[in-house]
Motif scaffolding. Structure first.
Motif, PDB file in Angstrom:
ATOM      1  N   GLU A 159       0.814  -1.217   0.000  1.00  0.00           N
ATOM      2  CA  GLU A 159       0.000   0.000   0.000  1.00  0.00           C
ATOM      3  C   GLU A 159       0.849   1.269   0.000  1.00  0.00           C
ATOM      4  OE1 GLU A 159      -1.047   0.733   4.685  1.00  0.00           O
ATOM      5  OE2 GLU A 159      -2.235  -0.741   3.602  1.00  0.00           O
ATOM      6  N   ARG A 196       1.606   1.857  -3.650  1.00  0.00           N
ATOM      7  CA  ARG A 196       0.399   2.290  -4.364  1.00  0.00           C
ATOM      8  C   ARG A 196       0.061   3.739  -4.025  1.00  0.00           C
ATOM      9  NH1 ARG A 196      -1.812  -2.229  -1.829  1.00  0.00           N
ATOM     10  NH2 ARG A 196      -3.555  -0.938  -1.057  1.00  0.00           N
ATOM     11  N   TRP A 197       0.182   4.090  -2.752  1.00  0.00           N
ATOM     12  CA  TRP A 197      -0.098   5.475  -2.330  1.00  0.00           C
ATOM     13  C   TRP A 197       0.845   6.440  -3.039  1.00  0.00           C
ATOM     14  CZ3 TRP A 197       2.364   9.692  -0.496  1.00  0.00           C
ATOM     15  CH2 TRP A 197       1.582  10.719   0.042  1.00  0.00           C
ATOM     16  N   ALA A 240       0.042   6.727  -6.853  1.00  0.00           N
ATOM     17  CA  ALA A 240      -1.166   7.516  -7.104  1.00  0.00           C
ATOM     18  C   ALA A 240      -0.932   8.980  -6.767  1.00  0.00           C
ATOM     19  CB  ALA A 240      -2.334   6.961  -6.292  1.00  0.00           C
ATOM     20  N   HIS A 241      -0.215   9.233  -5.692  1.00  0.00           N
ATOM     21  CA  HIS A 241       0.098  10.613  -5.303  1.00  0.00           C
ATOM     22  C   HIS A 241       0.911  11.313  -6.373  1.00  0.00           C
ATOM     23  CE1 HIS A 241       3.029  13.437  -3.348  1.00  0.00           C
ATOM     24  NE2 HIS A 241       1.897  13.985  -2.975  1.00  0.00           N
ATOM     25  N   PHE A 289      -6.126   3.143 -10.135  1.00  0.00           N
ATOM     26  CA  PHE A 289      -6.080   3.066  -8.677  1.00  0.00           C
ATOM     27  C   PHE A 289      -7.445   3.343  -8.035  1.00  0.00           C
ATOM     28  CE2 PHE A 289      -1.818   3.891 -10.124  1.00  0.00           C
ATOM     29  CZ  PHE A 289      -1.009   3.160  -9.270  1.00  0.00           C
ATOM     30  N   ASP A 305      -8.845   0.973  -5.264  1.00  0.00           N
ATOM     31  CA  ASP A 305      -7.887   0.591  -4.225  1.00  0.00           C
ATOM     32  C   ASP A 305      -8.584   0.443  -2.875  1.00  0.00           C
ATOM     33  OD1 ASP A 305      -4.617   0.694  -4.073  1.00  0.00           O
ATOM     34  OD2 ASP A 305      -5.553   1.155  -2.146  1.00  0.00           O
ATOM     35  N   ASP A 337      -7.438   1.217  -0.054  1.00  0.00           N
ATOM     36  CA  ASP A 337      -7.037   2.338   0.803  1.00  0.00           C
ATOM     37  C   ASP A 337      -7.751   3.606   0.334  1.00  0.00           C
ATOM     38  OD1 ASP A 337      -5.756   4.429   2.124  1.00  0.00           O
ATOM     39  OD2 ASP A 337      -3.788   3.477   2.040  1.00  0.00           O
ATOM     40  N   VAL A 365      -5.626   6.363  -1.231  1.00  0.00           N
ATOM     41  CA  VAL A 365      -5.259   6.149  -2.630  1.00  0.00           C
ATOM     42  C   VAL A 365      -6.419   6.556  -3.530  1.00  0.00           C
ATOM     43  CG1 VAL A 365      -4.596   4.438  -4.361  1.00  0.00           C
ATOM     44  CG2 VAL A 365      -3.608   4.330  -2.058  1.00  0.00           C
ATOM     45  N   ARG A 366      -7.630   6.159  -3.174  1.00  0.00           N
ATOM     46  CA  ARG A 366      -8.801   6.547  -3.974  1.00  0.00           C
ATOM     47  C   ARG A 366      -8.975   8.065  -3.985  1.00  0.00           C
ATOM     48  NH1 ARG A 366     -11.026   2.619  -0.636  1.00  0.00           N
ATOM     49  NH2 ARG A 366     -12.585   4.058   0.225  1.00  0.00           N
ATOM     50  N   HIS A 378      -6.610  10.252  -4.006  1.00  0.00           N
ATOM     51  CA  HIS A 378      -5.674  10.786  -5.008  1.00  0.00           C
ATOM     52  C   HIS A 378      -6.282  10.705  -6.404  1.00  0.00           C
ATOM     53  CE1 HIS A 378      -2.358  11.816  -2.496  1.00  0.00           C
ATOM     54  NE2 HIS A 378      -2.135  10.588  -2.078  1.00  0.00           N
TER      55      HIS A 378
END
Length: 289
Positions: free
Chosen positions: A105, A108-109, A112-113, A131, A134, A136, A139-140, A142
């Motif tokens: 994660e 992924r964060w 996406a960021h 993403f 996701d 999280d 993440v969504r 972002h």
């Protein structure tokens, strides 16, 4: 900042990797030290003298077995994303290569960021949409906040993603998704309007206000009674006043004038909105013939 050659400092850093202590300092951050982390990444970015050096370091980090180090590769390209475009292709390549079901994660964060930070390049749109499902919510978020500006109308795939995120369990995801789709006025179907209408009763963040602005821009008549109710509140939020300006209906004038008389603008961060709404809702004088 321009890249006109490789300085001695840049040559030195390209020959020698970061020390263990330097790397440990970069990966040891959390929500409370977010600003300090990206300040440090920015200083590292600026210490290089060519795009090739920065890209090489990012690629080396993306290949590292430690997920915290892999995340740094995305963080490095996020810090000055609005100033350059040369980093977009390698960033997209790396983000697209992530197997989302097995990637940590943190990675992924950061991916996406980094994509969401590039707010003015439509090339990141579809990589970012990957993403949207996701687990999280950060993440969504972002994805919702990172839809590139100026893409209007949005392609159907992006509309579908944002309609889904407007129903997200997280308040802030719904808020930003509603704002993102609401700002794309060329995307105007009954389905989209109905989705905004449902969000008018949303209790989370500024979602309901953003939905009101979106419907006002589309001149949906269902908004008028809602605005009348909202504008009757002396503490109404500025998004509803913005919606009144976008709708431009003279029936709202008495409520807007009362807000003016009661000093609504005194403590508002955007006091000009009320004057804009008053002007937009004023009856038009027919031309003299």
């Amino acid at each position: 900042m321009t890249f006109s050659g490789i300085s001695e400092k840049g040559r030195e850093m390209s020959r020698q990797p970061l020390s263990d202590s330097q790397l440990a300092a970069l990966i040891a951050w959390d929500e409370e030290s977010h600003t300090e982390h990206f300040d440090a990444m920015n200083r590292l970015f600026e210490s290089f003298s060519s795009p090739e050096e920065i890209t090489a370091l990012a690629r080396s980090w993306w290949a590292d077995p430690d997920e915290r180090v892999r995340a740094l590769g995305f963080d490095l390209l996020a810090v000055q994303a609005v100033d350059f475009s040369w980093h977009v292709p390698p960033l997209i390549e790396a983000a697209n290569a992530l197997p989302l079901d097995t990637t940590h994660e943190d990675v992924r964060w950061s991916a996406a960021h980094a994509l969401a930070t590039i707010c003015d390049d439509d090339r990141v749109l579809f990589p970012l949409l990957r993403f949207a499902a996701d687990p999280d919510s950060d993440v969504r978020w972002h994805v919702a906040r990172g839809i590139p500006v100026g893409v209007d109308p949005l392609p159907e795939d992006a509309v579908r993603v944002l309609l889904g995120l407007m129903r997200d369990p997280d308040d802030h995801v719904r808020d930003w998704a509603t704002m993102a789709l609401g700002g794309c006025e060329e995307n105007d179907t009954q389905e989209i309007r109905d989705a905004f209408f449902v969000r008018l009763e949303d209790q989370g963040a500024d979602t309901a206000g953003e939905a009101a602005v979106a419907l006002a821009k589309r001149h949906d008549a269902r908004l008028l009674p809602v605005l009348k109710r909202r504008l009757a509140d002396p503490d109404v939020g500025n998004l509803y006043v913005e919606a009144a300006a976008a709708l431009g209906d003279p029936q709202l004038l008495p409520l807007l004038r009362k807000l003016k008389a009661d000093g609504w603008q005194d403590d508002e961060p955007r006091p000009q909105l009320l004057d804009e709404a008053l002007e937009a809702c004023a009856p038009r004088t027919p031309p003299i013939t």
